[in-house]
Enzyme design. Structure first.
Site, mmCIF file in Angstrom:
data_model
loop_
_atom_site.group_PDB
_atom_site.id
_atom_site.type_symbol
_atom_site.label_atom_id
_atom_site.label_comp_id
_atom_site.label_asym_id
_atom_site.label_seq_id
_atom_site.Cartn_x
_atom_site.Cartn_y
_atom_site.Cartn_z
ATOM 1 C CE LYS A 225 47.224 22.260 1.394
ATOM 2 N NZ LYS A 225 45.825 21.928 1.719
ATOM 3 N NE ARG B 247 46.154 25.780 4.792
ATOM 4 C CZ ARG B 247 45.069 25.456 5.518
ATOM 5 N NH1 ARG B 247 44.801 24.210 5.795
ATOM 6 N NH2 ARG B 247 44.263 26.400 5.931
ATOM 7 N N GLY C 128 46.946 14.349 5.586
ATOM 8 C CA GLY C 128 47.202 14.190 7.012
ATOM 9 C C GLY C 128 48.584 13.683 7.366
ATOM 10 C CG MET D 68 54.133 15.476 4.953
ATOM 11 S SD MET D 68 54.878 16.007 3.412
ATOM 12 C CE MET D 68 53.472 16.406 2.441
ATOM 13 N NE ARG E 197 34.622 19.495 0.117
ATOM 14 C CZ ARG E 197 34.954 19.365 1.390
ATOM 15 N NH1 ARG E 197 36.111 18.835 1.711
ATOM 16 N NH2 ARG E 197 34.137 19.743 2.345
ATOM 17 C CG HIS F 17 15.163 -21.619 -8.030
ATOM 18 N ND1 HIS F 17 14.028 -21.079 -7.469
ATOM 19 C CD2 HIS F 17 14.855 -21.917 -9.314
ATOM 20 C CE1 HIS F 17 13.068 -21.066 -8.368
ATOM 21 N NE2 HIS F 17 13.539 -21.576 -9.506
ATOM 22 N NE ARG G 183 18.474 -18.038 -15.723
ATOM 23 C CZ ARG G 183 18.146 -16.748 -15.787
ATOM 24 N NH1 ARG G 183 16.893 -16.388 -16.066
ATOM 25 N NH2 ARG G 183 19.036 -15.802 -15.586
ATOM 26 N NE ARG H 250 20.097 -22.498 -19.558
ATOM 27 C CZ ARG H 250 20.424 -22.075 -18.334
ATOM 28 N NH1 ARG H 250 21.621 -21.563 -18.120
ATOM 29 N NH2 ARG H 250 19.564 -22.132 -17.348
ATOM 30 C CD GLU I 138 26.919 -23.030 -19.261
ATOM 31 O OE1 GLU I 138 26.451 -22.597 -18.208
ATOM 32 O OE2 GLU I 138 26.405 -23.951 -19.926
ATOM 33 C CB SER J 24 25.713 -17.127 -25.098
ATOM 34 O OG SER J 24 25.388 -16.289 -24.007
ATOM 35 N N GLY K 221 28.809 -18.277 -20.621
ATOM 36 C CA GLY K 221 28.150 -18.464 -19.341
ATOM 37 C C GLY K 221 29.213 -18.299 -18.267
ATOM 38 C CB THR K 222 31.024 -15.304 -17.145
ATOM 39 O OG1 THR K 222 29.848 -14.519 -16.979
ATOM 40 C CG2 THR K 222 31.665 -14.999 -18.466
ATOM 41 C CG ASN K 223 26.706 -16.962 -13.460
ATOM 42 O OD1 ASN K 223 27.253 -15.884 -13.655
ATOM 43 N ND2 ASN K 223 25.435 -17.088 -13.210
ATOM 44 C CG ASP K 224 28.206 -23.254 -14.693
ATOM 45 O OD1 ASP K 224 28.180 -23.115 -13.460
ATOM 46 O OD2 ASP K 224 27.394 -23.948 -15.322
ATOM 47 C CB CYS L 294 23.723 -15.145 -21.191
ATOM 48 S SG CYS L 294 24.232 -16.865 -21.163
ATOM 49 C CE1 TYR M 208 24.038 -11.713 -25.994
ATOM 50 C CE2 TYR M 208 24.660 -11.926 -28.313
ATOM 51 C CZ TYR M 208 24.220 -12.493 -27.120
ATOM 52 O OH TYR M 208 23.995 -13.834 -27.048
#
Lengths: 888, 888
Positions: free
Chosen positions: B23, B93, B102, B104, B337, B455, B561, B617, B754, B773, B775-778, B841, B861
């Site tokens: 402050k 202060r 809050g 002190m 601010r 789905h 897909r 795919r 995957e 590619s 497939g990070t879900n699986d 993907c 990508y």
């Protein structure tokens, strides 16, 4: 002097394989160590190569060298090529540095002609035999050397058989054979325009050239391509004296094992047919004598055989299976090879050979196959009976061994009958932890559904109980208490036999062979313990299984599953309470009742294993899975109750509630669902109750002066924070228990490594965990993203058939992917905690291929079901010895 | 001279945070750049530390230094401490180097006493205000400095309110406030045994000491422990002149944004209340003026504010939200601010600031939050309406945006009504590829079952269609065409509103705000393209979605897909044929019919994406999953047919056949079952048909002079050999198609990564695959061994609540486990094939946290659903800029 292209057998040895070929080097070696091999000589692979470089004229250049070796051979055998009284006959065989069985040419009986055939007839006193040998020479020479169509000869042979009204070649009389020879000579002339060569030297020279040429015939080239054998090695040519066992009653032919191949006993074992050739033995017209009979008949041959047997065993360091011929009182070895033997014999022989100083203990250990041990550990269907029995159904070979018993369709009945001494086979659609009592009392288990990791399969293996699972072709009708498979109906009480090693089901009782760990096996295993570096623990859930595993040499328990402790002995009601509980308080109330019961279970276990480590795995499945194997069945049952049994609305309502509850909480993907440590995070009171029961059990035993060694294991971890969260509970409960019992208790805290993420973050997890145990069943599933059940049902077969994978990774640890990440895990973990204890408790822990990988990974121990403990001890020793050999 | 412990605001600057606290440094900085801050000075953190080392006597040592700064302050303000005419009042202060809001203590109005309060009353012409200020000082000083129980003061206040018959403090009249002061002074004396100190210097000194002490109060220590703040930093103490806006009509108080926070327009925006304090604004009794009105009222203040605004924006490089007070015609800034703003404003402001040269383009890009873009891309429920509307059901927020429409329970009807211009919401238990037509024609989708990767969820996201899934509380009754939730019944045709961003369902129509990509957003995104290194593709299955993605700036398709190409437009019958086919020949027959239809589908796609890469795919799910979402439902249906509909025996039989087939082939663990490349290995004819259809489509377009760029992708690989096996088919089909069409076709062959095994063996796979590619879900599911559906339903919440995981790894890429193995994969793959194309993907490709990780991993990508393409462009640029900044 030029290069030497021809070697007498006496001039070579086993190491000259490149020059003399495999067969030539072998014959030379046997000759060298003094074995009575029919004499001969070898034309080198160098000669073959020169032949390809320089063409047919090269044979002229070495012909005199060949002739001089032929002369020596005549001297040695006191026979002469073309001699009308005592003719020398030889075989001309190919023999490359690398075995190419059947790919190249062989010509036998070279030296026979119109004159010498008569001498042979006189010497063997068997005209039919002599002319048969002659016609074979003409046939082989004609087709192989001269390229005559084989069918031309076959046609003549058929006509002669028709003429004499016989069906088989062996039935043609001497006269007929003479006619065959005449007809073959005519075919030969018609096809080649010349007479069959009567000069043995012409026969020999052309046969040799033909063998050289056969190195580059089409099928040999193809074979080399497939097996990646260099095309420029060339073949050697072996010229060896023919010997005949049918030259009178001081002649004969036989086979002989240097030890009894079915028991391993140290004595000659085999048979001998006097005055006969090998073909006569095959024809089976006369009954051969046992080798023992030779003692009286031809004592010097028996003695000589005994010496030969000793010599061979010392030389080849193993039991030999010998083919021999006696020609006029002289013993000739035609072939020797390592003798096949039964599992029991294999073990006895290995141990005996070591004790006799022929092989070392290490060699004995390396000699026994894990399969041998497996065979003697499980009851087997008598192979003789098996051949004639009919398989009525097939399933997965879930747990090895054979079992015979009456079919029973429910576990309570199986338990009652089984415990009263009746032999029963429990047949169920599939099993749940509730069926354990019945499974334990049954001889074996047969299920219609489920894979190699189904409840039935896993529990049966742990119990050492034969099991066939997932036999989808059998249709079980529980109401009528029968199952159908194709047109066969099997009623409750009918006897069946199951073969859990093959996954087969038979109607009726088949004779079986008792399993037995022989004294030799025990001795061998004790040797293994001297060599192995891997510890061997067991996966076992009951005191009974643990006792068995201790007898088999287990050094601790690597995995105790605790699921059964929730349902056995009428505890199912408590599981229902847990299932329907809405709050942590409700669950705690139910758990209060379980703790003293489970404490008793843990005490029983820790008492059996006193002084040895016991790993307790906390609850791994959701409550509903403890009691309902298949929620879909519930729905069918509901509709039956509603429309067929017409039960009261109230009961229907209650049932619908349970269904709804199960539906609401059950997993979409059971293998990756709400289970393992996730249960402990969401319901910490459950894990706390289990920890308390186990720790109290240990504390009480300790107070009594025993030495319980307890390790508590968290399943399915993915992150260090899971371990941190539960470790706080662990520490608190441990303090409380220590205070309550007034003892100092040391309990290890560790985790299974089942997810790739856990493996990959091994360094982090090791900050909290004092031990790791690889759960390679799940680790394999997740590394591949394959559910074992689905894989083995739907697609693994295609992967193996199309050679996309070299083996089923659920049976044999995947050395590239799964073992690869295990290696990373171990390296990382040891950086954090150098003395971390690391084992494996997946089913791979009992698989030989996998145990070797575990050894290489430097695990502290493998853990296997009790019946696989001896196998693990053996393979662990083999792995250590292999490593030692490779480093030498 | 000793060390300097006190700094006037004019002596410090923003960099002196460690010494002056946050402050203090901020006040100094504002003062330094010429902003009208009420003057004051700061006692350093060093003083606080000395106080702790040496105790209270240290205050004596620096007291003269404090006094000399106080004198200067009196000069600056022309006021004097304790002056009965024009008294100086100050706040005291705390202010640590690290913000501890809050934690002190603060004491206001120091300097008031029985005399000066009268002066304040006169100056403000507000007796009530003056005594209120005074009683506040006594209250704060009493409780904070002297430790008097707060309730003692509260009790007195309550009594006075009762006495005057008022409810709120603000209603107490001046007389009452005077009484409060008297009562407070009495409490003070009773509790401390002394009178409230009338000497302002005593007040000041004790207040300072109290702030020092508050550094080590319990809650401050706890706070520092939690936030890992060092305990030895100490706090500074700020003494600042109090200013009052209620000293006449040339005074007042206000708040002001330097730009319009809801549109971003460049103008002052805010409000001003003349002759008032901040509390009056809050009380809301008088209506404030708009800032514009200041132009006439107090033009010099308006001009000064404009200058201040410019100064602040240039200094802080962002829109500021200013609190200010005008005391007798003098402007004071109390606080400034960064101003909060709407999404649309945030983007406009960032772009405008960059164009005005206040910030750079890079800063503008960094300034916009991905969330801002997301907001303006999706229709939103008007926040005002939302507050008062009632949520009737909640589900998972599966696809963002709001939708209003009539409830329809089947897809055919939804398609018919939707295409005829009616706005409908498709409500289904769950959806299958058969529902795609209905989903496309609906405004939004609501399902009762399924998770974030169901789905319905995946397709809705791809379509950019709002969706709420897995709303398990709604009970759908398809027969009666209604759903129930609690006591509400919603019939077909009733209007509902769904909020796919929040997972909420409302009854009736709620007003919504149109989405709009503003010109500023488009400009910003074009700047992003200059900076980002990551390419941005889209996950899209239809030409329509692809067109949309192109408008949003997609540079290609990262995932198409192909499941829908099997079922759309009446192709379901062919799937039944495939489902029931027993042989490869049967399957081929069915596929013959599909190839020309799918070829057309592929042509439509490749034509839209002409010149841009399109990854196709191959089939990823079993045939049955294309048509039956839930086999369990089939069984229920069967029993309904049997017992309720009483259909013919024949029809029942046919139905039972289908059930049996589905039961026989369906997966135990769908996510790890018989799917992905396993289909291509077991049924190669299926993959061959898809390859042929796609390649023929490309060939035909090429022949027409277009430039199709086709990449064919194999899903779910675990081993190089799978790729080798299918590559042979790929090469053969490609040759055949080239010959048929007489064109040269270049088609890339690649695979999804995957499974952890595929990632781990990236070097091997790259021997065959030309692109990867992720497939990070699986990959996430398998790394954890968690099914997303089960995790999000049953246990993720506990993991987040108990802080075992920092975020949901299915939403935000797990940077330790999943990204860790991706890193290994990429490194290994590039060793084999340095120029391999690698993208992602999985749905993480559209998630900001994850995109930054992808940038760090060096992917080529990311691929995201169309509506997330702009977000990906933004975050990719931010990642690149962050990297650049870090390397500087």
């Amino acid at each position: 002097m030029g290069k030497k292209y021809v070697y007498d057998f006496e001039e070579g040895n086993a190491k000259m394989r490149m020059l003399l070929g495999g067969k030539g080097a072998g014959l030379a070696e046997m000759t060298r160590i003094g074995l009575p091999v029919p004499p001969g000589f070898t034309i080198t692979t160098e000669a073959c190569k020169e032949y390809y470089r320089r063409g047919p004229k090269f044979l002229d250049e070495i012909w005199s060298e060949i002739l001089s070796h032929l002369r020596k051979l005549e001297e040695k055998t006191s026979k002469k090529f073309g001699d009308p009284n005592n003719p020398l006959l030889v075989s001309v065989r190919s023999g490359a540095p690398v075995s190419m069985p059947g790919m190249m040419d062989t010509i036998l009986n070279v030296g026979l002609n119109d004159e010498t055939v008569k001498a042979l007839a006189k010497l063997t006193n068997d005209e039919r035999f002599a002319y048969d040998a002659y016609r074979r020479l003409i046939q082989m020479f004609g087709s192989i050397v001269m390229g005559i169509d084989k069918n031309k000869f076959e046609k003549e042979l058929e006509e002669v058989k028709k003429k004499y009204g016989v069906k088989y070649d062996a039935e043609i009389p001497a006269e007929g054979m003479k006619e065959v020879v005449e007809r073959f000579k005519r075919v030969y002339k018609e096809e080649t325009g010349e007479d069959f060569p009567q000069d043995p030297l012409v026969q020999l020279r052309r046969a040799i050239e033909t063998v050289f040429k056969s190195w580059n015939n089409e099928r040999a080239i193809k074979y080399r391509e497939i097996h990646e054998i260099p095309h420029d090695m060339g073949t050697a040519v072996n010229i060896q004296t023919m010997v005949f066992g049918n030259m009178g009653w001081d002649s004969g032919t036989g086979v002989c094992f240097t030890r009894d191949p079915s028991t391993g006993e140290t004595k000659l074992y085999g048979e001998f047919l006097p005055n006969a050739q090998g073909e006569d033995v095959v024809a089976g017209i006369r009954t051969p004598l046992s080798i023992e009979d030779l003692k009286n008949r031809l004592p010097h041959i028996y003695e000589q055989l005994k010496k030969v047997a000793e010599l061979l065993e010392r030389h080849y360091k193993d039991v030999q299976d010998i083919e021999f011929t006696v020609e006029k009182g002289i013993l000739y070895l035609l072939q020797t090879r390592t003798g096949k033997r039964t599992a029991q014999a294999a073990i006895k022989i290995a141990v005996d050979l070591a004790k006799e100083g022929i092989i070392t203990k290490e060699e004995a250990i390396m000699r026994v196959k894990p399969e041998d041990l497996r065979r003697i550990l499980h009851r087997q269907i008598d192979p003789k009976a098996k051949d004639s029995a009919k398989v009525i159904a097939r399933g997965l070979p879930a747990s090895p061994g054979a079992a015979v018993g009456r079919v029973v369709f429910d576990s309570d009945k199986a338990e009652k009958l089984g415990n009263s001494g009746e032999k029963v086979i429990l047949v169920r659609p599939e099993t749940t932890p509730e069926d354990i009592g019945g499974m334990a009392a049954a001889q074996g288990i047969l299920t219609a559904r489920g894979g190699m990791t189904s409840h039935a399969a896993v529990v049966a293996r742990a119990m050492g109980k034969p099991a066939v699972v997932g036999a989808e072709m059998i249709k079980i009708d529980l109401e009528n208490r029968e199952f159908r498979v194709n047109n066969v109906v099997v009623k409750e009480g009918d006897v069946i036999t199951i073969d859990g090693s093959a996954g087969e089901v038979y109607l009726g009782e088949l004779p079986t062979i008792e399993p037995k760990l022989t004294s030799e096996a025990l001795e061998l295993l004790s040797w293994c313990d001297e060599y192995r570096k891997l510890g061997v623990r067991t996966n076992a859930d009951t005191p009974h299984e643990m006792k068995l595993a201790l007898e088999f040499g287990a050094e601790g328990v690597g995995l105790t599953r605790t699921e059964n402790m929730f349902v056995k002995g009428g505890r199912t009601e408590i599981v229902y309470e847990l299932l329907l509980a809405e709050t942590s308080e409700d669950r705690k109330k139910a758990l209060e009742k379980l703790i003293p019961l489970q404490k008793k279970d843990f005490m029983d276990i820790l008492e059996v294993m006193d002084g040895k480590p016991v790993i307790i795995r906390l609850l791994d499945v959701q409550f509903y899975a403890l009691v309902f194997a298949d929620p879909e069945k519930l729905i069918e049952e509901y509709y039956k109750k509603k429309y067929e049994e017409r039960v009261s609305e109230e009961e229907l309502e209650r049932f619908r509630n349970i269904i709804n509850r199960v539906r609401a909480i059950r997993d979409v993907d059971p293998q990756m669902g709400f289970r393992a440590v996730r249960l402990g995070i969401v319901y910490p009171e459950v894990y706390e109750a289990q920890m308390r029961a186990a720790m109290e059990a240990a504390a009480e035993l300790k107070k009594r002066g025993q030495n319980p060694i307890l390790e508590i294991m968290i399943p399915g971890t993915v992150d260090k924070n899971e371990l941190v969260y539960l470790k706080e509970i662990f520490d608190r409960v441990l303090r409380e228990v220590q205070n309550k019992y007034g003892v100092d208790l040391r309990v290890m805290y560790g985790t299974m490594i089942e997810s790739p993420r856990a493996a990959f973050l091994g360094d982090k997890l090791a900050e909290v965990a004092e031990f790791f145990s690889f759960g390679t069943n799940d680790l394999t599933q997740f590394m591949f993203g394959w559910s074992r059940d689905d894989a083995e049902r739907a697609f693994i077969h295609a992967y193996l058939e199309k050679k996309i994978l070299p083996y089923n990774p659920f049976q044999n640890l995947d050395e590239f992917g799964v073992a690869g990440i295990m290696k990373i895990c171990i390296e990382k973990a040891k950086k954090t905690r150098p003395n971390i204890e690391i084992g494996i408790c997946g089913e791979h822990g009992g698989d030989p291929h996998s145990i070797k990988i575990c050894h290489k990974l430097g695990l502290d121990y493998v853990s296997a079901s009790p019946y696989r403990v001896p196998i693990a001890r053996l393979v662990a020793a083999q792995a250590a010895i292999e490593e030692k050999m490779q480093s030498q």
